[in-house]
Design an enzyme around this catalytic site. Structure first.
Site, mmCIF file in Angstrom:
data_model
loop_
_atom_site.group_PDB
_atom_site.id
_atom_site.type_symbol
_atom_site.label_atom_id
_atom_site.label_comp_id
_atom_site.label_asym_id
_atom_site.label_seq_id
_atom_site.Cartn_x
_atom_site.Cartn_y
_atom_site.Cartn_z
ATOM 1 N N HIS A 196 38.655 45.325 37.889
ATOM 2 C CA HIS A 196 37.845 46.318 38.584
ATOM 3 C C HIS A 196 38.592 46.884 39.791
ATOM 4 O O HIS A 196 38.618 48.101 40.003
ATOM 5 C CB HIS A 196 36.525 45.690 39.030
ATOM 6 C CG HIS A 196 35.515 45.625 37.933
ATOM 7 N ND1 HIS A 196 34.210 45.276 38.146
ATOM 8 C CD2 HIS A 196 35.633 45.851 36.606
ATOM 9 C CE1 HIS A 196 33.552 45.311 36.997
ATOM 10 N NE2 HIS A 196 34.404 45.644 36.048
ATOM 11 N N HIS A 290 35.314 38.303 42.266
ATOM 12 C CA HIS A 290 36.670 37.760 42.253
ATOM 13 C C HIS A 290 37.036 37.105 43.597
ATOM 14 O O HIS A 290 36.356 37.261 44.601
ATOM 15 C CB HIS A 290 37.697 38.840 41.898
ATOM 16 C CG HIS A 290 37.497 39.420 40.530
ATOM 17 N ND1 HIS A 290 38.002 38.824 39.409
ATOM 18 C CD2 HIS A 290 36.845 40.545 40.118
ATOM 19 C CE1 HIS A 290 37.685 39.559 38.348
ATOM 20 N NE2 HIS A 290 36.967 40.601 38.756
#
Length: 424
Positions: A196, A290
């Site tokens: 992303h 993340h």
């Protein structure tokens, strides 16, 4: 009721020619057409709709063309600092923390598709226009940039998946592959480089670079108008960037610019809005998804890819493809700034005093200066400034300015002699 126009110079000698009585200031008897003033065609009136559109375009330019180098530094710094804080102090949950939020499902997960939806037609139409309808040149020199950007997107995202799959393990023993682990409802733990963060930064930088042809796009209209005028009067000199085009290229450019500019502007507004959305979604990725190291690595890869292509590869002469905005002519040349002088008198104390007495101020800091030559048999070595009106120079070269200044000085001396005779 109409009134008779007052001559601009009523104090002419009786023996002067009738050509000197016209209501404009001539540039001197030896001034050519290219040096004459007041002969250029003027722009058509601007409609309210055009003003509103240009206002929106200006706002979009301010948004998308924010200092790119500074933006890259902000990307890296934010990825490190915000993500590091989030690893130790989780941020409050919001709508963007949900993986099924509307923006994540319909925009980020198919982010490269949205980027291509705006970048491809904008790059094709703008390049087709500035190449004057040369399809082969457009396909060879400009379209490959989109292909290269797509290749790097595919290459890096696939590599991230390979790294996560090859160097991870399932939270429950007995599952050797990521797919089987996930199908069984377990979690797969691995080094998940943030796809992303990569796609959002990569897409933002590609949109910024591919949108650069819109810079000074409106000047093409002015160049077309002036060049068509020059050709109508058989004028061969000048600095118009279109003067090297043949008649067929001029016709193609005029047609394509008129027809495609509204579409190009609409696509640019969409690119600016999409780039702003990618920045907002990147903040959400920094806050909730993340680990810091995974996002920083993906951000570094995206920035290095952008730098290698748009800052090193494309600007290199002789290598294809070319940088955005390059065509068969160059319309984004920086103009030379002029400091606005306020009078034509020489920069002497007496001239400054006269200027201040008439409500004007002398400008001793003008960068463009020239010598007045000889006036009335007397040498004038003082430096004078090129006069301007609303920031634009009134003269195209030194000879025109010198001739006009000589004429004004001669008239001033004549008035001074007449005033001295009256006082005596």
């Amino acid at each position: 009721m109409a009134t008779k126009r007052r001559p601009l110079r009523p104090n002419l000698a009786p023996g002067q020619s009738s050509g000197s009585n016209m209501n404009f200031r001539p540039g001197g008897p030896d001034i050519t057409r290219s040096e004459a003033r007041g002969t250029r065609p003027t722009a058509a009136p601007t409609s309210i709709r055009e003003i509103l559109v240009m206002g929106v375009i200006h706002l979009c330019k301010k948004t998308i063309f924010f200092n790119t180098d500074l933006k890259v530094a902000l990307y890296l710094g934010s990825l490190f600092i915000i993500s590091l804080i989030g690893d130790f102090l989780p941020f409050p949950k919001t709508y963007f923390a949900r993986s099924d939020n509307l923006f994540n499902l319909y925009f980020v997960k198919v982010g490269w598709g949205w980027t291509l939806l705006f970048a491809v037609p904008f790059a094709v139409l703008s390049a087709y226009t500035i190449t004057c309808g040369d399809m082969k040149r457009m396909l060879r020199h400009h379209f490959p940039r989109i292909v290269i950007a797509t290749f790097f997107w595919f290459f890096w995202t696939k590599l991230f998946n390979i790294v996560e799959t090859s160097y991870g393990r399932c939270t429950t023993k007995g599952f050797q592959s990521k797919s089987s682990c996930l199908r069984a409802g377990h979690l797969w733990q691995g080094f998940d480089i943030s796809g992303h963060a990569f796609i959002l930064i990569h897409s933002s930088l590609v949109l910024i670079e591919e949108a650069r042809p819109i810079i000074k796009w409106e000047t093409i209209k002015e160049h077309l108008r002036n060049e068509l005028h020059n050709r109508s009067v058989s004028e061969k000199t000048g600095s118009n960037p279109l003067r090297g085009l043949n008649d067929e290229q001029m016709r193609s450019l005029q047609f394509l610019y008129t027809r495609l500019t509204p579409i190009i502007r609409t696509l640019f507004i969409g690119m600016a809005a999409l780039q702003l959305l990618w920045d907002i979604m990147l903040v959400g990725t920094m806050l909730y998804y993340h680990r810091m190291i995974e996002k920083v690595i993906s951000g570094i890869i995206a920035i290095l890819t952008w730098y290698f292509t748009y800052r090193f590869w494309y600007p290199t002469n002789g290598l294809l493809p070319e940088a955005p905005g390059n065509g068969v002519f160059y319309y984004q040349r920086e103009s030379v700034p002029f400091k606005r002088p306020t009078h034509l008198h020489t920069c002497t104390p007496s001239a400054n005093n006269q200027a201040s007495s008439s409500g004007l101020k002398a400008n001793p800091n003008g960068s463009s200066q020239w010598s007045a030559g000889k006036v009335g048999g007397q040498s004038s070595s003082a430096q004078q400034q090129i006069p301007t009106f609303m920031g634009m120079p009134l003269f195209t070269n030194v000879k025109a300015a010198s001739a006009a200044a000589s004429l004004l000085q001669a008239e001033q001396q004549k008035r001074e002699h007449q005033q001295a005779g009256v006082e005596s």
